[in-house]
Design an enzyme around this catalytic site. Structure first.
Site, PDB file in Angstrom:
ATOM      1  N   SER A 142     -21.794   7.555  45.022  1.00 10.18           N
ATOM      2  CA  SER A 142     -21.204   7.517  46.350  1.00 10.18           C
ATOM      3  C   SER A 142     -21.947   8.318  47.449  1.00 10.18           C
ATOM      4  O   SER A 142     -21.748   9.456  47.372  1.00 10.18           O
ATOM      5  CB  SER A 142     -19.769   7.513  46.185  1.00 10.18           C
ATOM      6  OG  SER A 142     -19.151   7.105  47.519  1.00 10.18           O
ATOM      7  N   HIS A 163     -23.253   3.753  54.263  1.00  9.24           N
ATOM      8  CA  HIS A 163     -22.566   3.931  52.934  1.00  9.24           C
ATOM      9  C   HIS A 163     -23.032   3.231  51.925  1.00  9.24           C
ATOM     10  O   HIS A 163     -23.536   2.066  51.965  1.00  9.24           O
ATOM     11  CB  HIS A 163     -20.942   3.485  53.126  1.00  9.24           C
ATOM     12  CG  HIS A 163     -20.363   3.287  52.086  1.00  9.24           C
ATOM     13  ND1 HIS A 163     -20.219   1.730  51.409  1.00  9.24           N
ATOM     14  CD2 HIS A 163     -19.688   3.960  50.963  1.00  9.24           C
ATOM     15  CE1 HIS A 163     -19.591   1.907  50.250  1.00  9.24           C
ATOM     16  NE2 HIS A 163     -19.242   3.199  49.916  1.00  9.24           N
ATOM     17  N   HIS A 223      -5.948  -4.348  61.067  1.00  7.05           N
ATOM     18  CA  HIS A 223      -5.010  -3.901  62.234  1.00  7.05           C
ATOM     19  C   HIS A 223      -5.703  -3.781  63.475  1.00  7.05           C
ATOM     20  O   HIS A 223      -5.137  -3.791  64.667  1.00  7.05           O
ATOM     21  CB  HIS A 223      -4.128  -2.395  61.833  1.00  7.05           C
ATOM     22  CG  HIS A 223      -5.139  -1.311  61.637  1.00  7.05           C
ATOM     23  ND1 HIS A 223      -5.824  -1.134  60.523  1.00  7.05           N
ATOM     24  CD2 HIS A 223      -5.611  -0.580  62.529  1.00  7.05           C
ATOM     25  CE1 HIS A 223      -6.396  -0.027  60.649  1.00  7.05           C
ATOM     26  NE2 HIS A 223      -6.477   0.514  61.799  1.00  7.05           N
ATOM     27  N   ASN A 274      -6.620  11.594  40.237  1.00  4.34           N
ATOM     28  CA  ASN A 274      -6.603  13.052  40.208  1.00  4.34           C
ATOM     29  C   ASN A 274      -8.220  13.489  40.325  1.00  4.34           C
ATOM     30  O   ASN A 274      -8.608  14.547  39.741  1.00  4.34           O
ATOM     31  CB  ASN A 274      -6.038  13.707  38.837  1.00  4.34           C
ATOM     32  CG  ASN A 274      -5.758  15.127  38.750  1.00  4.34           C
ATOM     33  OD1 ASN A 274      -5.569  15.502  40.001  1.00  4.34           O
ATOM     34  ND2 ASN A 274      -5.879  15.867  37.949  1.00  4.34           N
ATOM     35  N   ARG A 310     -11.365  14.917  42.683  1.00  5.53           N
ATOM     36  CA  ARG A 310     -11.580  16.124  43.344  1.00  5.53           C
ATOM     37  C   ARG A 310     -11.342  15.603  44.798  1.00  5.53           C
ATOM     38  O   ARG A 310     -12.190  14.662  45.500  1.00  5.53           O
ATOM     39  CB  ARG A 310     -13.051  16.674  43.175  1.00  5.53           C
ATOM     40  CG  ARG A 310     -13.150  18.054  43.922  1.00  5.53           C
ATOM     41  CD  ARG A 310     -14.536  18.566  43.538  1.00  5.53           C
ATOM     42  NE  ARG A 310     -14.684  20.009  44.199  1.00  5.53           N
ATOM     43  CZ  ARG A 310     -15.398  19.966  45.309  1.00  5.53           C
ATOM     44  NH1 ARG A 310     -15.623  18.896  46.114  1.00  5.53           N
ATOM     45  NH2 ARG A 310     -15.218  21.350  45.965  1.00  5.53           N
TER      46      ARG A 310
END
Length: 304
Positions: free
Chosen positions: A90, A104, A175, A261, A263
């Protein structure tokens, strides 16, 4: 059959290639790296670059994690088993020059052995790449989308149109009623079919990952030497705030990382170092800022 170990190894190689090329393009800063382990299984390598000639902050993260899925994720995926494996790369880059776009990219693989009745496993690839210019430049947008179409067409003639629409719909800030940027391509849960083999999907995933450097180094080369004003930088901070809103409200990868969970520092490395929320801000009529807003909508054909 492609193994999860092979996918993880090739993704790790792509992470390294991208980091070396970005260091060369920036010419000043180098990546800091941190090896981390996940409670419950697996871990990854976080690599972050900061305060460069071009890159104010960026991350190129690799992970390969496994273990048990939380109930909330099992419900979202509509599966009963809870053993999973996921690996991916990523990337988010925040440049210091407002004329250089945010970018990205993500490639990922997920599997659950024996997750379906009869012992059939669940597995898929996902990923995408999208561009978020602070100022939309038509020639840059066309270069970006044409490059992605070339990558897609090498594997399937339907990929670009399907995945471009998917990106338009996914990278949409509901939004605000605007897209995060000029889109790109996005796909999820891509599986083998009679016409599409696992090997083809995997090769496409890697080709997409390796498209990052030729795309972004071109964006840097075109715009790195452009002069910018305080007003340009204020607009950059305003556009960064929209990026933050999308990632914290809508981004599926952020939610998955937090719920399994992951990092925290690695998950939230996508956020810019500085952003501003100016109350009721509106660009001047006829300004480059107003022109950029006119491009932040779905369905623009950039490959004509």
């Amino acid at each position: 059959m492609i193994s999860k170990e092979q996918v993880a190894a090739d993704y790790r190689e792509i992470q390294n290639e991208i980091c070396l090329a970005l260091e060369a393009a920036d010419g000043k800063s180098s990546f800091e790296q941190e090896v981390w382990e996940r409670d419950g299984g697996g871990g990854g390598l976080t690599r972050v670059i900061q305060d460069g000639n071009i890159l104010e902050k960026g991350g190129v993260n690799f992970s390969a994690v496994y273990g048990q899925l939380p109930d909330s994720v099992k419900r979202a995926l509509k599966v009963e088993e809870d053993e999973f494996f996921a690996t991916g790369v990523s990337i988010v880059m925040h440049p210091n020059n407002p004329w250089v776009p945010i970018i990205h990219m993500n490639i990922r693989y997920f599997e659950m052995p024996s997750a379906m009745p009869g012992g059939k496993s669940v597995r898929w690839f996902g990923g995408g790449i999208d561009l978020t210019p602070h100022y939309v430049i038509e020639d840059d947008a066309r270069f970006f989308h044409n490059h992605l179409k070339t990558v897609c067409d090498a594997f399937n003639n339907d990929f670009y149109e399907r995945f471009k629409k998917w990106a338009d719909d996914y990278f949409f800030i509901k939004h605000r009623n605007e897209t995060r940027g000029i889109g790109g391509i996005f796909y999820d849960r891509l599986t083998a079919t009679d016409e599409l083999t696992w090997e083809t999907i995997f090769e496409f995933s890697k080709a997409l990952g390796r498209s990052f450097i030729p795309i972004y180094t071109e964006m840097i080369a075109r715009n790195r030497n452009k002069i910018f004003t305080k007003e340009n930088q204020l607009w950059q901070y305003q556009r960064r705030s929209r990026y933050v809103e999308f990632n914290l409200v809508y981004d599926a990868g952020t939610k998955f990382g937090l719920e399994t969970n992951g990092r925290i520092e690695s998950i939230l490395m996508s956020l810019p170092p500085t952003a501003k929320w100016l109350y009721n801000y509106a660009p001047l009529a006829g300004s480059p800022e107003e022109e950029t807003l006119s491009y932040l909508k779905k369905g623009i054909d950039w490959v004509k």
